[in-house]
Design a protein around this motif. Structure first.
Motif, mmCIF file in Angstrom:
data_model
loop_
_atom_site.group_PDB
_atom_site.id
_atom_site.type_symbol
_atom_site.label_atom_id
_atom_site.label_comp_id
_atom_site.label_asym_id
_atom_site.label_seq_id
_atom_site.Cartn_x
_atom_site.Cartn_y
_atom_site.Cartn_z
ATOM 1 N N ARG A 1 0.869 -1.180 0.000
ATOM 2 C CA ARG A 1 0.000 0.000 0.000
ATOM 3 C C ARG A 1 0.902 1.226 0.000
ATOM 4 O O ARG A 1 1.599 1.507 0.974
ATOM 5 C CB ARG A 1 -0.907 -0.008 1.236
ATOM 6 N N GLN A 2 0.903 1.944 -1.098
ATOM 7 C CA GLN A 2 1.865 3.029 -1.296
ATOM 8 C C GLN A 2 1.222 4.405 -1.161
ATOM 9 O O GLN A 2 0.056 4.610 -1.526
ATOM 10 C CB GLN A 2 2.480 2.924 -2.689
ATOM 11 N N SER A 3 1.995 5.350 -0.633
ATOM 12 C CA SER A 3 1.613 6.752 -0.723
ATOM 13 C C SER A 3 2.064 7.285 -2.082
ATOM 14 O O SER A 3 2.820 6.627 -2.796
ATOM 15 C CB SER A 3 2.252 7.556 0.413
ATOM 16 N N GLY A 4 1.590 8.460 -2.438
ATOM 17 C CA GLY A 4 1.962 9.007 -3.741
ATOM 18 C C GLY A 4 1.513 10.450 -3.892
ATOM 19 O O GLY A 4 1.064 11.086 -2.941
ATOM 20 N N GLY A 5 1.606 10.946 -5.117
ATOM 21 C CA GLY A 5 1.280 12.351 -5.371
ATOM 22 C C GLY A 5 2.141 13.275 -4.536
ATOM 23 O O GLY A 5 1.675 14.298 -4.017
ATOM 24 N N THR A 6 3.437 12.952 -4.426
ATOM 25 C CA THR A 6 4.327 13.662 -3.514
ATOM 26 C C THR A 6 4.490 15.129 -3.915
ATOM 27 O O THR A 6 4.800 15.443 -5.069
ATOM 28 C CB THR A 6 5.695 12.971 -3.465
ATOM 29 N N GLN A 7 4.293 16.002 -2.942
ATOM 30 C CA GLN A 7 4.519 17.436 -3.113
ATOM 31 C C GLN A 7 5.869 17.793 -2.508
ATOM 32 O O GLN A 7 6.198 17.367 -1.392
ATOM 33 C CB GLN A 7 3.409 18.236 -2.415
ATOM 34 N N ASN A 8 6.652 18.570 -3.225
ATOM 35 C CA ASN A 8 7.997 18.898 -2.782
ATOM 36 C C ASN A 8 8.070 20.347 -2.314
ATOM 37 O O ASN A 8 7.630 21.265 -3.015
ATOM 38 C CB ASN A 8 8.998 18.655 -3.909
#
Length: 444
Positions: free
Chosen positions: A385-392
């Motif tokens: 189960r992955q996180s995503g849509g990473t904001q930098n």
């Protein structure tokens, strides 16, 4: 070791080791550092849909409180990273991390200015064992496999522990693998540079080794298509398709590469395909949806089953207000192409490993859940189960980088167990002989 103890150790290092601070490097004030810490907390609160997905929230609150009370001394950016990065293991997610900006640019500038790095590429395990893998840059070393007991008189286990306390990633094993890949860079950021190193090996040998002025292996070949993906026909009707990234900037080039690979497989009668994504840290899902799955999918598929997202600034709508946390189902199913002229009809295996992450995990989930391939490798170190849509984000004073995901995806099957990616076929994956796993799959 408590945050207070860590701070004491690194303030001593800061002011006693000239390799840790360039003479013209500005110091950040305590107020600036506390502002950066508040920025970290505010950015995560505004972006992350569920910090408790990976972090123990009570432990995280305690860590924030301890850091806030200990930011009392001026320090450089690297010293600030050494302290703030102690949050990374608490976050326990490689997409949620405080990291150094532009490692390649920093390393290139360091070398140009006459700087050097630790002279070897290393292998670390979660227990703290440290072994030499190769010469700096990746060339073979006669010392490969040798265990290091001390560096400059300091126990290697202590050095490894201090470094792992600042690494990001899902599990202790993942963080050890990350440190293995990036050892020269992180050693420099933790302990500075030196003209030479005294190493005590487990067999009793003591070596005095000069530092090296070579770019670390993990920073080489970033812009080389040949290093990032390649195709090789193997004996016995097998083929190896190595894809080290899904973040390639030229999607058309990648698609032309995969089309040529599958054409060559068709022409030569390949019946066993091995796709190696052990070094693939992710990228864009459409790279594999458009560049790989048209040749392999034999049924409709989706890349995840459900999602949880945080509505962030710039993504609001009439139905989704800023700050809302929304749960939904992935309804976009990709259709197979059964009449594709290059569709592969043989058996497919996907090699997963130490550095497989992010979109590469989503790819592995799809291949496993829809039975397009069998996953092969050592027991996994990352979540399915992955996180995503990473904001930098850039911290306003130190310039350190903060990554925060705004999405969490459940694997296509919707099954929550096992938590970590589990290969269908578990085989050892020797970091000193990566080709051995390929050969083992050839023999299946």
């Amino acid at each position: 070791m408590t945050v207070l103890q860590r701070l004491g150790v690194f303030l001593i290092l800061l002011f006693t080791n000239p390799g840790l601070r360039a003479q013209d490097e500005p110091l950040l004030t305590p107020d600036q550092l506390r502002t950066d810490l508040r920025f970290i907390q505010d950015s995560i609160a505004a972006t992350h849909p569920e910090p408790g997905f990976s972090a123990d929230e009570a432990q995280l609150r305690q860590a924030y409180q301890q850091l806030a009370t200990q930011l009392q001394q001026p320090m450089t950016r690297d010293a600030a990273w050494r302290l703030l990065a102690t949050l990374n293991p608490v976050y326990a997610d490689a997409h949620l991390a405080i990291t150094q900006p532009d490692p390649y640019g920093q390393s290139a500038a360091h070398l140009k200015a006459g700087g050097t790095f630790f002279p070897y590429e290393m292998v670390v395990d979660a227990a703290g064992t440290l072994r030499i893998r190769a010469e700096l840059g990746g060339d073979a070393s006669p010392l490969a496999g040798a265990q290091v007991e001390q560096i400059n008189g300091v126990p290697a286990s202590r050095i490894v522990t201090q470094m792992l306390e600042r690494l990001h990633g899902d599990t202790p094993a993942f963080r050890a693998d990350l440190l293995s890949t990036r050892w020269p860079f992180f050693y420099w950021k933790m302990f500075g540079g030196g003209a030479q190193y005294t190493l005590l090996l487990a067999d009793g040998r003591q070596l005095r080794v000069p530092a090296a002025d070579t770019m670390p292996a993990w920073l080489q070949g970033r812009n080389s298509a040949k290093k990032q993906f390649h195709f090789e026909q193997l004996a016995g009707g097998a083929a190896l398709l190595t894809i080290n990234t899904f973040a390639w900037p030229d999607k058309r080039q990648f698609n032309e590469f995969t089309e040529d690979a599958f054409r060559r497989m068709r022409e030569s009668g390949v019946n066993k395909l091995i796709i190696d994504i052990r070094a693939n840290g992710g990228g864009n899902d459409d790279m594999w949806i458009d560049g790989v799955l048209p040749y392999l999918a034999d049924q409709p598929y989706r890349w995840a089953s459900t999602y949880r997202k945080k509505v962030i600034k710039g993504r609001e709508s009439a139905n989704e207000k800023l700050g809302d946390i929304i749960d939904g189902e992935i309804g976009n199913w990709q259709q197979p192409q059964p009449n594709h002229p290059l569709r592969f009809q043989g058996t497919t295996y996907v090699l997963v490993g130490r550095n497989t992450y992010s979109s590469a995990i989503l790819f592995a989930n799809v291949m496993q859940d829809f039975h397009f391939a069998k996953l092969v490798g050592a027991a996994s170190h990352v979540r399915a189960r992955q996180s995503g849509g990473t904001q930098n984000f850039k911290l306003p004073n130190s310039g350190l980088e903060l990554g925060v995901p705004r999405l969490i995806f459940q694997r296509p099957s919707g099954v929550a167990s096992p938590v970590l990616v589990q290969p269908d076929i578990v085989l050892p994956d020797d970091p000193f002989a990566p080709q051995a796993l390929v050969e083992a799959v050839q023999a299946l």
